[in-house]
Motif scaffolding. Structure first.
Motif, mmCIF file in Angstrom:
data_model
loop_
_atom_site.group_PDB
_atom_site.id
_atom_site.type_symbol
_atom_site.label_atom_id
_atom_site.label_comp_id
_atom_site.label_asym_id
_atom_site.label_seq_id
_atom_site.Cartn_x
_atom_site.Cartn_y
_atom_site.Cartn_z
ATOM 1 N N THR A 143 -13.788 -4.019 -7.139
ATOM 2 C CA THR A 143 -15.292 -4.576 -6.899
ATOM 3 C C THR A 143 -15.429 -4.935 -5.349
ATOM 4 O OG1 THR A 143 -14.526 -6.738 -8.010
ATOM 5 C CG2 THR A 143 -15.084 -5.261 -9.818
ATOM 6 N N ASP A 144 -14.477 -5.199 -4.756
ATOM 7 C CA ASP A 144 -14.658 -5.574 -3.732
ATOM 8 C C ASP A 144 -14.464 -5.178 -2.602
ATOM 9 O OD1 ASP A 144 -11.900 -5.528 -3.620
ATOM 10 O OD2 ASP A 144 -11.396 -7.471 -2.791
ATOM 11 N N HIS A 145 -13.503 -3.626 -2.221
ATOM 12 C CA HIS A 145 -14.018 -2.020 -1.312
ATOM 13 C C HIS A 145 -14.722 -1.071 -2.020
ATOM 14 C CE1 HIS A 145 -10.776 -4.723 1.093
ATOM 15 N NE2 HIS A 145 -10.543 -4.859 -0.025
ATOM 16 N N ARG A 146 -14.511 -0.396 -2.860
ATOM 17 C CA ARG A 146 -14.688 0.951 -3.030
ATOM 18 C C ARG A 146 -15.295 0.573 -5.109
ATOM 19 N NH1 ARG A 146 -13.662 4.362 0.487
ATOM 20 N NH2 ARG A 146 -11.738 3.424 1.564
ATOM 21 N N GLY A 147 -15.676 -0.529 -4.898
ATOM 22 C CA GLY A 147 -17.274 -0.589 -6.085
ATOM 23 C C GLY A 147 -17.845 -1.687 -5.671
ATOM 24 N N VAL A 148 -18.442 -2.744 -6.802
ATOM 25 C CA VAL A 148 -18.971 -3.985 -7.089
ATOM 26 C C VAL A 148 -19.053 -4.612 -8.795
ATOM 27 C CG1 VAL A 148 -20.438 -3.305 -4.546
ATOM 28 C CG2 VAL A 148 -21.096 -2.909 -7.395
ATOM 29 N N PRO A 149 -19.137 -6.287 -8.416
ATOM 30 C CA PRO A 149 -19.272 -6.018 -9.702
ATOM 31 C C PRO A 149 -20.311 -5.794 -10.932
ATOM 32 C CG PRO A 149 -19.068 -8.272 -8.307
ATOM 33 C CD PRO A 149 -19.106 -6.763 -7.337
ATOM 34 N N GLY A 150 -19.078 -5.320 -11.918
ATOM 35 C CA GLY A 150 -20.189 -5.044 -12.886
ATOM 36 C C GLY A 150 -20.478 -3.279 -12.847
ATOM 37 N N TYR A 151 -20.113 -3.044 -11.622
ATOM 38 C CA TYR A 151 -19.953 -1.303 -11.265
ATOM 39 C C TYR A 151 -18.178 -1.225 -10.847
ATOM 40 C CZ TYR A 151 -24.857 -1.237 -12.826
ATOM 41 O OH TYR A 151 -25.360 -0.736 -13.757
ATOM 42 N N PRO A 152 -17.267 -1.080 -10.873
ATOM 43 C CA PRO A 152 -16.560 -1.132 -10.497
ATOM 44 C C PRO A 152 -16.147 0.223 -10.311
ATOM 45 C CG PRO A 152 -15.683 -1.562 -12.696
ATOM 46 C CD PRO A 152 -17.240 -1.905 -12.152
ATOM 47 N N GLY A 153 -15.135 0.236 -8.593
ATOM 48 C CA GLY A 153 -14.345 1.306 -8.609
ATOM 49 C C GLY A 153 -13.200 2.105 -9.044
ATOM 50 N N ARG A 154 -12.225 2.801 -8.601
ATOM 51 C CA ARG A 154 -11.083 2.867 -9.399
ATOM 52 C C ARG A 154 -10.113 3.127 -8.574
ATOM 53 N NH1 ARG A 154 -9.003 3.837 -14.799
ATOM 54 N NH2 ARG A 154 -10.550 2.969 -16.242
ATOM 55 N N VAL A 155 -9.313 2.145 -7.956
ATOM 56 C CA VAL A 155 -8.318 2.589 -7.033
ATOM 57 C C VAL A 155 -7.049 2.738 -7.550
ATOM 58 C CG1 VAL A 155 -9.856 1.729 -4.738
ATOM 59 C CG2 VAL A 155 -8.046 0.212 -6.917
ATOM 60 N N VAL A 156 -6.190 2.766 -6.670
ATOM 61 C CA VAL A 156 -4.424 2.948 -7.331
ATOM 62 C C VAL A 156 -3.920 1.543 -7.544
ATOM 63 C CG1 VAL A 156 -4.386 5.174 -6.685
ATOM 64 C CG2 VAL A 156 -3.694 3.971 -4.733
ATOM 65 N N THR A 157 -2.961 1.768 -8.198
ATOM 66 C CA THR A 157 -2.167 0.524 -8.354
ATOM 67 C C THR A 157 -0.793 1.184 -8.919
ATOM 68 O OG1 THR A 157 -1.366 -1.803 -9.496
ATOM 69 C CG2 THR A 157 -1.819 -0.754 -11.149
ATOM 70 N N LEU A 158 0.455 0.381 -9.294
ATOM 71 C CA LEU A 158 1.594 0.537 -9.485
ATOM 72 C C LEU A 158 1.797 0.180 -10.682
ATOM 73 C CD1 LEU A 158 4.284 -0.173 -6.692
ATOM 74 C CD2 LEU A 158 3.234 1.949 -7.100
ATOM 75 N N ILE A 159 2.578 0.911 -11.673
ATOM 76 C CA ILE A 159 3.008 0.813 -12.708
ATOM 77 C C ILE A 159 4.242 1.388 -13.564
ATOM 78 C CG2 ILE A 159 2.432 1.323 -15.343
ATOM 79 C CD1 ILE A 159 -0.269 -0.142 -13.880
ATOM 80 N N SER A 160 4.548 0.231 -14.022
ATOM 81 C CA SER A 160 6.156 0.358 -14.487
ATOM 82 C C SER A 160 7.097 1.859 -15.329
ATOM 83 C CB SER A 160 6.866 -1.495 -14.802
ATOM 84 O OG SER A 160 7.899 -0.867 -15.464
ATOM 85 N N GLU A 161 7.968 2.109 -14.940
ATOM 86 C CA GLU A 161 7.881 3.727 -15.178
ATOM 87 C C GLU A 161 9.196 4.270 -14.638
ATOM 88 O OE1 GLU A 161 5.071 6.534 -16.135
ATOM 89 O OE2 GLU A 161 6.784 8.420 -15.526
#
Ligand code: SIN
Length: 174
Positions: A37-55
């Motif tokens: 909501t602060d880089h690739r989207g805005v509050p209410g219309y978020p973008g999707r960015v990567v995170t790490l998921i434990s696997e």
């Protein structure tokens, strides 16, 4: 101090470093599961960015940056601010292709942060990436930069490349 980048830190570290090396993080995978909501989207219309998921048995290739001790506190403060949208620092062991390892820091956005979106179908992720836009630019640009950076590194990431290809198909169909 070493910092591992697996998302925007690959193509835009925005800090100076002494060395940059391809590195692998074991037992984590890269997923477009964090809302922005602060880089690739805005509050209410978020973008999707990567995170790490434990696997367990999974791994994530990225870039390890070596920072000099003198400037490391400034680098951490800068990155803490930049990654404030849900990411926290974790200490991890990084693997280099020559078999050596090093301790480093990585920014991870876990499921307990308020911007976390979690899993979704690739179709839904594609739709969201195609429409989201934020102060740092479009979500599509983030995806393109990530996919191109991974190709430049010689890294294959099926999750990222599959979403990239579906986004391209949507654009071609317009
Ligand atoms: C990273 O690049 O290592 C963190 C996630 C991002 O900022 O895209």
């Amino acid at each position: 101090m070493w910092i591992f980048g697996y998302g925007s830190l690959i193509w835009n570290p925005s800090f100076s470093y002494q060395d940059r090396r391809l590195a692998r993080l074991d037992n984590w995978v890269r997923r477009f599961w964090q809302g922005s909501t602060d880089h690739r989207g805005v509050p209410g219309y978020p973008g999707r960015v990567v995170t790490l998921i434990s696997e367990p048995a999974g791994h994530c290739w990225g870039v390890a940056y070596k920072c000099g001790e003198s400037g490391s506190q400034q680098v951490i403060e800068k990155l803490d601010y930049r990654e404030k949208g849900g990411y926290h620092r974790e200490s991890v062991t990084l693997n280099f292709i020559d078999g050596s390892t090093i301790e480093g820091l990585v920014y991870v956005a876990g499921p307990d942060n308020s911007d976390y979106l979690g899993p979704a179908s690739e179709a839904d992720i594609v739709t969201q990436i195609l429409s989201a836009q934020g102060p740092s630019g479009s979500n599509r640009e983030y995806l393109n930069n990530l996919a191109n950076s991974l190709r430049d590194l010689g890294v294959t990431d099926r999750h990222v490349f599959s979403i990239e290809s579906k986004v391209q198909s949507e654009i071609n169909a317009e």
